[in-house]
Design a protein around this motif. Structure first.
Motif, PDB file in Angstrom:
ATOM      1  N   PRO A 167      31.743  -4.735 -22.422  1.00  0.00           N
ATOM      2  CA  PRO A 167      31.532  -5.107 -21.110  1.00  0.00           C
ATOM      3  C   PRO A 167      30.060  -4.973 -20.756  1.00  0.00           C
ATOM      4  O   PRO A 167      29.387  -3.956 -21.468  1.00  0.00           O
ATOM      5  CB  PRO A 167      32.330  -3.907 -20.292  1.00  0.00           C
ATOM      6  CG  PRO A 167      32.431  -2.910 -21.326  1.00  0.00           C
ATOM      7  CD  PRO A 167      32.494  -3.389 -22.750  1.00  0.00           C
ATOM      8  N   ARG A 168      29.517  -6.026 -19.899  1.00  0.00           N
ATOM      9  CA  ARG A 168      28.051  -5.801 -19.370  1.00  0.00           C
ATOM     10  C   ARG A 168      28.109  -4.573 -18.609  1.00  0.00           C
ATOM     11  O   ARG A 168      29.149  -3.953 -18.099  1.00  0.00           O
ATOM     12  CB  ARG A 168      27.801  -7.147 -18.655  1.00  0.00           C
ATOM     13  CG  ARG A 168      28.425  -7.285 -17.262  1.00  0.00           C
ATOM     14  CD  ARG A 168      28.036  -8.667 -16.598  1.00  0.00           C
ATOM     15  NE  ARG A 168      28.134  -9.750 -17.208  1.00  0.00           N
ATOM     16  CZ  ARG A 168      29.088 -10.446 -17.341  1.00  0.00           C
ATOM     17  NH1 ARG A 168      30.240 -10.087 -16.868  1.00  0.00           N
ATOM     18  NH2 ARG A 168      29.347 -11.554 -17.878  1.00  0.00           N
ATOM     19  N   LEU A 169      27.035  -4.111 -18.529  1.00  0.00           N
ATOM     20  CA  LEU A 169      26.460  -2.770 -18.026  1.00  0.00           C
ATOM     21  C   LEU A 169      25.919  -3.086 -16.640  1.00  0.00           C
ATOM     22  O   LEU A 169      25.011  -3.563 -16.336  1.00  0.00           O
ATOM     23  CB  LEU A 169      25.517  -1.923 -18.866  1.00  0.00           C
ATOM     24  CG  LEU A 169      25.073  -0.668 -18.225  1.00  0.00           C
ATOM     25  CD1 LEU A 169      26.286   0.409 -18.245  1.00  0.00           C
ATOM     26  CD2 LEU A 169      23.939  -0.029 -19.026  1.00  0.00           C
ATOM     27  N   ASP A 170      26.552  -2.542 -15.523  1.00  0.00           N
ATOM     28  CA  ASP A 170      26.350  -2.756 -14.185  1.00  0.00           C
ATOM     29  C   ASP A 170      26.632  -1.794 -13.361  1.00  0.00           C
ATOM     30  O   ASP A 170      27.823  -0.977 -13.695  1.00  0.00           O
ATOM     31  CB  ASP A 170      26.643  -4.136 -13.835  1.00  0.00           C
ATOM     32  CG  ASP A 170      25.768  -4.885 -12.549  1.00  0.00           C
ATOM     33  OD1 ASP A 170      24.914  -4.100 -12.131  1.00  0.00           O
ATOM     34  OD2 ASP A 170      26.038  -5.980 -12.164  1.00  0.00           O
ATOM     35  N   PHE A 171      26.291  -1.485 -12.061  1.00  0.00           N
ATOM     36  CA  PHE A 171      26.796  -0.428 -11.294  1.00  0.00           C
ATOM     37  C   PHE A 171      26.808  -0.868  -9.693  1.00  0.00           C
ATOM     38  O   PHE A 171      26.054  -1.850  -9.340  1.00  0.00           O
ATOM     39  CB  PHE A 171      25.664   0.776 -11.197  1.00  0.00           C
ATOM     40  CG  PHE A 171      25.630   1.322 -12.455  1.00  0.00           C
ATOM     41  CD1 PHE A 171      26.563   2.433 -12.823  1.00  0.00           C
ATOM     42  CD2 PHE A 171      24.623   0.934 -13.397  1.00  0.00           C
ATOM     43  CE1 PHE A 171      26.410   2.848 -14.127  1.00  0.00           C
ATOM     44  CE2 PHE A 171      24.592   1.644 -14.502  1.00  0.00           C
ATOM     45  CZ  PHE A 171      25.711   2.723 -15.044  1.00  0.00           C
ATOM     46  N   ALA A 172      27.872  -0.442  -8.929  1.00  0.00           N
ATOM     47  CA  ALA A 172      27.778  -0.551  -7.523  1.00  0.00           C
ATOM     48  C   ALA A 172      27.937   0.883  -6.963  1.00  0.00           C
ATOM     49  O   ALA A 172      28.325   1.747  -7.624  1.00  0.00           O
ATOM     50  CB  ALA A 172      28.911  -1.367  -7.090  1.00  0.00           C
ATOM     51  N   VAL A 173      27.884   0.853  -5.397  1.00  0.00           N
ATOM     52  CA  VAL A 173      28.321   1.972  -4.906  1.00  0.00           C
ATOM     53  C   VAL A 173      29.576   1.935  -3.680  1.00  0.00           C
ATOM     54  O   VAL A 173      29.230   0.637  -3.293  1.00  0.00           O
ATOM     55  CB  VAL A 173      27.123   2.756  -4.129  1.00  0.00           C
ATOM     56  CG1 VAL A 173      26.390   3.517  -5.110  1.00  0.00           C
ATOM     57  CG2 VAL A 173      26.220   2.033  -3.283  1.00  0.00           C
ATOM     58  N   GLN A 174      30.151   2.629  -3.292  1.00  0.00           N
ATOM     59  CA  GLN A 174      31.209   2.750  -2.296  1.00  0.00           C
ATOM     60  C   GLN A 174      30.835   3.733  -1.279  1.00  0.00           C
ATOM     61  O   GLN A 174      30.660   4.718  -1.591  1.00  0.00           O
ATOM     62  CB  GLN A 174      32.673   2.908  -2.691  1.00  0.00           C
ATOM     63  CG  GLN A 174      33.639   2.941  -1.724  1.00  0.00           C
ATOM     64  CD  GLN A 174      35.085   3.205  -2.385  1.00  0.00           C
ATOM     65  OE1 GLN A 174      35.148   3.161  -3.565  1.00  0.00           O
ATOM     66  NE2 GLN A 174      36.001   3.166  -1.469  1.00  0.00           N
ATOM     67  N   VAL A 175      30.667   3.135  -0.237  1.00  0.00           N
ATOM     68  CA  VAL A 175      29.632   4.123   1.055  1.00  0.00           C
ATOM     69  C   VAL A 175      30.614   4.257   2.196  1.00  0.00           C
ATOM     70  O   VAL A 175      31.019   3.082   2.639  1.00  0.00           O
ATOM     71  CB  VAL A 175      28.582   3.611   1.356  1.00  0.00           C
ATOM     72  CG1 VAL A 175      27.801   4.514   2.262  1.00  0.00           C
ATOM     73  CG2 VAL A 175      27.623   3.342   0.066  1.00  0.00           C
ATOM     74  N   GLN A 176      30.895   5.429   2.707  1.00  0.00           N
ATOM     75  CA  GLN A 176      31.336   5.418   4.107  1.00  0.00           C
ATOM     76  C   GLN A 176      30.241   6.562   4.776  1.00  0.00           C
ATOM     77  O   GLN A 176      29.607   7.122   4.185  1.00  0.00           O
ATOM     78  CB  GLN A 176      32.775   6.405   3.957  1.00  0.00           C
ATOM     79  CG  GLN A 176      33.692   5.501   3.499  1.00  0.00           C
ATOM     80  CD  GLN A 176      35.137   6.436   3.316  1.00  0.00           C
ATOM     81  OE1 GLN A 176      34.996   7.474   2.680  1.00  0.00           O
ATOM     82  NE2 GLN A 176      35.856   5.804   4.215  1.00  0.00           N
ATOM     83  N   GLY A 177      30.113   6.123   6.101  1.00  0.00           N
ATOM     84  CA  GLY A 177      29.130   6.827   6.972  1.00  0.00           C
ATOM     85  C   GLY A 177      28.567   5.574   7.821  1.00  0.00           C
ATOM     86  O   GLY A 177      28.905   4.723   8.108  1.00  0.00           O
ATOM     87  N   SER A 178      27.440   6.238   8.746  1.00  0.00           N
ATOM     88  CA  SER A 178      26.802   5.610   9.818  1.00  0.00           C
ATOM     89  C   SER A 178      26.060   4.287   9.184  1.00  0.00           C
ATOM     90  O   SER A 178      25.747   3.357   9.914  1.00  0.00           O
ATOM     91  CB  SER A 178      25.986   6.319  10.479  1.00  0.00           C
ATOM     92  OG  SER A 178      25.019   7.160   9.747  1.00  0.00           O
ATOM     93  N   MET A 179      25.724   4.440   7.717  1.00  0.00           N
ATOM     94  CA  MET A 179      25.177   3.142   7.154  1.00  0.00           C
ATOM     95  C   MET A 179      25.984   1.694   7.426  1.00  0.00           C
ATOM     96  O   MET A 179      25.387   0.741   7.519  1.00  0.00           O
ATOM     97  CB  MET A 179      24.746   3.455   5.985  1.00  0.00           C
ATOM     98  CG  MET A 179      24.121   2.202   5.187  1.00  0.00           C
ATOM     99  SD  MET A 179      24.057   2.502   3.437  1.00  0.00           S
ATOM    100  CE  MET A 179      23.595   4.045   2.824  1.00  0.00           C
ATOM    101  N   VAL A 180      27.113   2.095   7.360  1.00  0.00           N
ATOM    102  CA  VAL A 180      28.359   0.812   7.389  1.00  0.00           C
ATOM    103  C   VAL A 180      28.113   0.015   8.597  1.00  0.00           C
ATOM    104  O   VAL A 180      27.990  -1.406   8.689  1.00  0.00           O
ATOM    105  CB  VAL A 180      29.714   1.289   7.361  1.00  0.00           C
ATOM    106  CG1 VAL A 180      30.639   0.037   7.172  1.00  0.00           C
ATOM    107  CG2 VAL A 180      29.846   2.372   6.016  1.00  0.00           C
ATOM    108  N   ALA A 181      27.864   0.567   9.821  1.00  0.00           N
ATOM    109  CA  ALA A 181      27.571  -0.148  11.034  1.00  0.00           C
ATOM    110  C   ALA A 181      26.387  -1.092  11.052  1.00  0.00           C
ATOM    111  O   ALA A 181      26.440  -2.139  11.511  1.00  0.00           O
ATOM    112  CB  ALA A 181      27.645   0.830  12.450  1.00  0.00           C
ATOM    113  N   TYR A 182      25.268  -0.676  10.253  1.00  0.00           N
ATOM    114  CA  TYR A 182      24.232  -1.412  10.126  1.00  0.00           C
ATOM    115  C   TYR A 182      24.438  -2.597   9.184  1.00  0.00           C
ATOM    116  O   TYR A 182      23.950  -3.809   9.354  1.00  0.00           O
ATOM    117  CB  TYR A 182      23.231  -0.526   9.731  1.00  0.00           C
ATOM    118  CG  TYR A 182      21.676  -1.145   9.098  1.00  0.00           C
ATOM    119  CD1 TYR A 182      21.090  -1.769   9.849  1.00  0.00           C
ATOM    120  CD2 TYR A 182      21.377  -1.158   7.842  1.00  0.00           C
ATOM    121  CE1 TYR A 182      19.911  -2.666   9.614  1.00  0.00           C
ATOM    122  CE2 TYR A 182      20.233  -1.928   7.642  1.00  0.00           C
ATOM    123  CZ  TYR A 182      19.426  -2.726   8.403  1.00  0.00           C
ATOM    124  OH  TYR A 182      18.134  -3.100   8.032  1.00  0.00           O
TER     125      TYR A 182
END
Length: 405
Positions: free
Chosen positions: A148-163
Motif C-alpha cells: 500500500p502507498r504510505l499516507d495519513f489523515a486525521v479524524q477530528v472532533q471539537g470546535s475546529m469543525v465549525a470553522y
C-alpha cells in the motif's frame, strides 16, 4: 478579509494511516450522517475499495442527507460510470472545481487546483489529510500495487469543525455563483454571492479552552492565505531543539525552507527526511534531487521510501520535547502546493499525538536505506542531466506564473 486560521484546545484527534484505516472510519461516519455531508477531494476513484466510499455517499443521499461533493477537474474530472450517474440520481450535489477547457493545462491559470482533502459530517466530525478516495493498492496508471502507498489523515472532533464547515460552504457558494452566472441565472448568482460574502466576513468562534488537544486548521489559497502553511513549517523548524521528521511525497522546498532545515541541522537538531524513492512523475522525481546536495552536506538524513509510493504530507518536531508539534494534511513542500493549489493541514501540539505519528514514521524510515552523500554525488551522469532539465523546467514554469520561490 479571509477566514482566519482556527486554533483551540478542545479537540479529540485520531491518526489514520492509509485507506485501510481511513475508509472504514469515513464510511462509519457517512452511514451515521443525519443532516449534512460536505466532501472535497482531489482524486475520486471508484477502483477497488474506493467504490465503498461512493456507495456510502450514495446511501447517505438516498436517505435524505444533504451531500455536497467537490472534486478537482484535473485529479478527477468526470467520475467514472456508473458511479457518476448513480451519485447524481441518488441526490448528491456534485461540482467539479476548475474543469479543464479545450486548452487544458496549457493555460497557467489552470494550474491552480483543489488539492485539499476535507470531509465534514453533520458539523460534528472532520476528516483532513493527504488521502484521496483511491484504494492504497490501486494505481490509475500502474494497476495493482504489491504494497500500500504510505499516507495519513486525521479524524477530528471539537470546535475546529465549525470553522471547516464555513470554509467548505464558502467554496461551494462561490462555485455555485459562477455556475449560475454561466447559466445566466443572475438573480440566483447574486444571492449565492451575497451568501458567500457573508461567510467571507465570518470569524471563527472564540477558541475553546478545554481538556482536549490543542490544534489548528490552516489553509492555503491564492488570495490572502498564500503562505500560512509554509510559515507554520518554517516556524516549527526554527524552534526545533531535538528532532525534525518530515515525510513528503513531492519535496522541492524553496530557499527559505531549505535554509531553515540546514540551520537546524547545523545547530545539532536531528533532521530526517522521508522522501519519494520510486519514480512516479518526471518533474516531481527529478526536480527534487538538485536540492539534496546542500541538505546532505549539512548533515540532514535523507531516506528514500521504496516499498510502495509515498504520498504522505506529514511532519513531527520534538515529539519527546517540551513543545511537540505535528502536522497532517494535503500540502506537499513543492511549488504546486505552496504557490498554486488550495491546501488544508491540521497542526497539532500534543505529546501523545506527536509520539504516535513519530512511531509510524520511524517504522517506515527503518525500512529504508539512508542516502549517502557519496552515493548522491556519484549518481549516473544521465540522472544528473535529467535532474537539471527538470529543475530548469520548473523554474521556467514559475516564471510563467510570475511566482518567486
Amino acid at each position: 478579509m479571509p477566514l482566519p486560521a482556527f486554533a483551540g484546545s478542545d479537540h479529540r484527534i485520531k491518526l489514520l494511516q492509509g485507506s485501510q484505516e481511513f475508509f472504514p472510519a469515513l464510511i462509519a461516519e457517512l452511514d451515521g450522517a443525519q443532516r449534512d455531508v460536505q466532501f472535497e477531494t482531489y482524486i475520486f476513484s471508484t477502483m477497488g475499495e474506493g467504490a465503498s466510499v461512493a456507495a456510502a455517499l450514495e446511501r447517505a443521499a438516498r436517505r435524505g442527507v444533504r451531500v455536497r461533493m467537490v472534486v478537482d477537474g484535473v485529479g478527477t474530472g468526470r467520475i467514472a460510470e456508473p458511479w457518476g450517474t448513480r451519485l447524481v440520481q441518488a441526490g448528491v450535489q456534485l461540482r467539479v472545481y476548475s474543469p479543464l477547457g479545450p486548452l487544458g493545462l496549457l493555460l497557467p491559470s489552470r494550474w491552480r487546483r483543489l488539492h485539499r482533502k476535507l470531509c465534514v459530517v453533520d458539523a460534528r466530525v472532520l476528516f483532513c489529510g493527504g488521502i484521496n478516495v483511491l484504494d492504497d493498492f490501486e494505481d490509475p496508471y500502474r494497476g495493482r500495487l504489491e504494497a500500500p502507498r504510505l499516507d495519513f489523515a486525521v479524524q477530528v472532533q471539537g470546535s475546529m469543525v465549525a470553522y471547516a464547515c464555513a470554509v467548505m460552504d464558502l467554496l461551494w457558494l462561490r462555485m455555485q455563483a459562477v455556475h449560475e452566472v454561466r447559466r445566466r441565472q443572475l438573480a440566483h448568482a447574486l444571492q449565492d454571492w451575497r451568501a458567500a460574502q457573508a461567510l467571507h466576513r465570518l470569524r471563527a468562534r472564540t477558541p475553546r479552552q478545554g481538556r482536549g488537544v490543542r490544534a489548528a486548521l490552516l489553509l492555503r489559497d491564492n488570495l490572502r492565505l498564500r503562505t500560512r502553511i509554509e510559515r507554520s513549517y518554517r516556524r516549527a523548524i526554527a524552534q526545533a531543539r531535538e528532532e525534525i521528521i518530515i515525510a513528503n511525497a513531492y519535496f522541492i522546498p524553496g530557499g527559505k525552507l531549505r535554509r531553515a532545515l540546514v540551520l537546524a541541522a547545523e545547530r545539532g537538531v536531528r533532521v530526517h527526511l522521508l522522501l519519494q524513492g520510486r519514480y512516479e512523475y518526471f518533474m516531481q522525481y527529478h526536480a527534487a534531487r538538485p536540492v539534496y546536495g546542500a541538505l546532505l552536506a549539512a548533515g540532514v538524513h535523507i531516506h528514500e521510501y521504496a516499498p510502495s509510493f509515498l504520498h504522505a504530507k506529514v511532519a513531527v518536531v520534538d515529539a519527546e520535547g517540551a513543545r511537540p508539534w505535528a502536522t497532517v494534511g494535503s500540502s506537499n513542500l513543492d511549488p504546486l502546493s505552496l504557490l498554486l493549489a488550495r491546501e488544508a493541514n491540521v497542526m497539532v501540539r500534543d505529546a501523545e499525538f506527536a509520539r504516535i505519528l513519530r512511531a509510524r514514521l520511524m517504522q517506515a524510515i527503518d525500512g529504508c536505506e539512508p542516502l549517502a552523500a557519496q552515493t548522491y554525488a556519484n549518481r549516473p551522469w544521465h540522472e544528473r542531466v535529467l535532474d537539471r532539465i527538470a529543475h530548469v523546467l520548473m523554474r521556467v514554469a514559475l516564471w510563467v506564473t510570475g511566482k518567486d520561490y
